[in-house]
Scaffold this motif. Structure first.
Motif, short mmCIF file in Angstrom:
data_model
loop_
_atom_site.label_atom_id
_atom_site.label_comp_id
_atom_site.label_asym_id
_atom_site.label_seq_id
_atom_site.Cartn_x
_atom_site.Cartn_y
_atom_site.Cartn_z
N GLN A 61 -0.62 -7.45 -2.72
CA GLN A 61 -0.51 -6.41 -3.75
C GLN A 61 -1.60 -5.36 -3.57
OE1 GLN A 61 -0.48 -8.30 -7.60
NE2 GLN A 61 1.58 -9.14 -7.32
N ALA A 64 -0.63 -3.06 -0.83
CA ALA A 64 0.49 -2.19 -1.19
C ALA A 64 0.08 -1.10 -2.20
CB ALA A 64 1.63 -3.03 -1.78
N ASP A 65 -1.08 -1.29 -2.84
CA ASP A 65 -1.55 -0.32 -3.84
C ASP A 65 -1.91 0.99 -3.14
OD1 ASP A 65 -2.68 1.08 -5.92
OD2 ASP A 65 -4.19 -0.45 -6.40
N GLU A 66 -1.26 2.05 -3.57
CA GLU A 66 -1.49 3.36 -2.95
C GLU A 66 -2.37 4.25 -3.80
OE1 GLU A 66 2.21 5.05 -1.69
OE2 GLU A 66 2.79 3.24 -0.62
N SER A 67 -3.07 3.66 -4.75
CA SER A 67 -4.00 4.42 -5.59
C SER A 67 -5.10 5.00 -4.70
CB SER A 67 -4.65 3.53 -6.65
OG SER A 67 -3.68 2.94 -7.46
N PRO A 68 -5.64 6.15 -5.09
CA PRO A 68 -6.73 6.71 -4.29
C PRO A 68 -7.94 5.79 -4.32
CG PRO A 68 -6.43 7.95 -6.33
CD PRO A 68 -5.30 6.97 -6.25
#
Length: 82
Positions: A61, A64-68
């Motif tokens: 997870q 997969a996190d595309e947060s900056p």
């Protein structure tokens, strides 16, 4: 895997405990599995495996996190660690 009805498990409880050291023992009621007896070692290994699977899922997870991303220097400043 050994399997026996509740009534027999009740009568042979000491033997059931001993049998669980060799592997899981299913306890049935009306032909349906209602419980499984495990040795403490087997239970511990299952718990460790489940924890590892949780860690793998958390890692996946996070990947997969595309947060900056937040720079480490900013994190330290926010926490007053500078």
């Amino acid at each position: 895997m050994k399997s026996l009805p509740v009534s027999q498990a009740r009568e042979e409880f000491a033997a059931l405990i001993e049998a669980s050291t060799q592997g899981p023992v299913e306890i049935t009621k009306h032909g349906r599995v209602v419980a499984v007896m495990l040795s403490p070692d087997h239970h511990r290994r299952l718990e460790e495996a489940a924890e590892q699977m949780d860690d793998v899922e958390a890692f996946n997870q996070a990947l997969a996190d595309e947060s900056p991303l937040i720079p480490w220097e900013d994190v330290k400043a926010d926490l007053g660690l500078q």
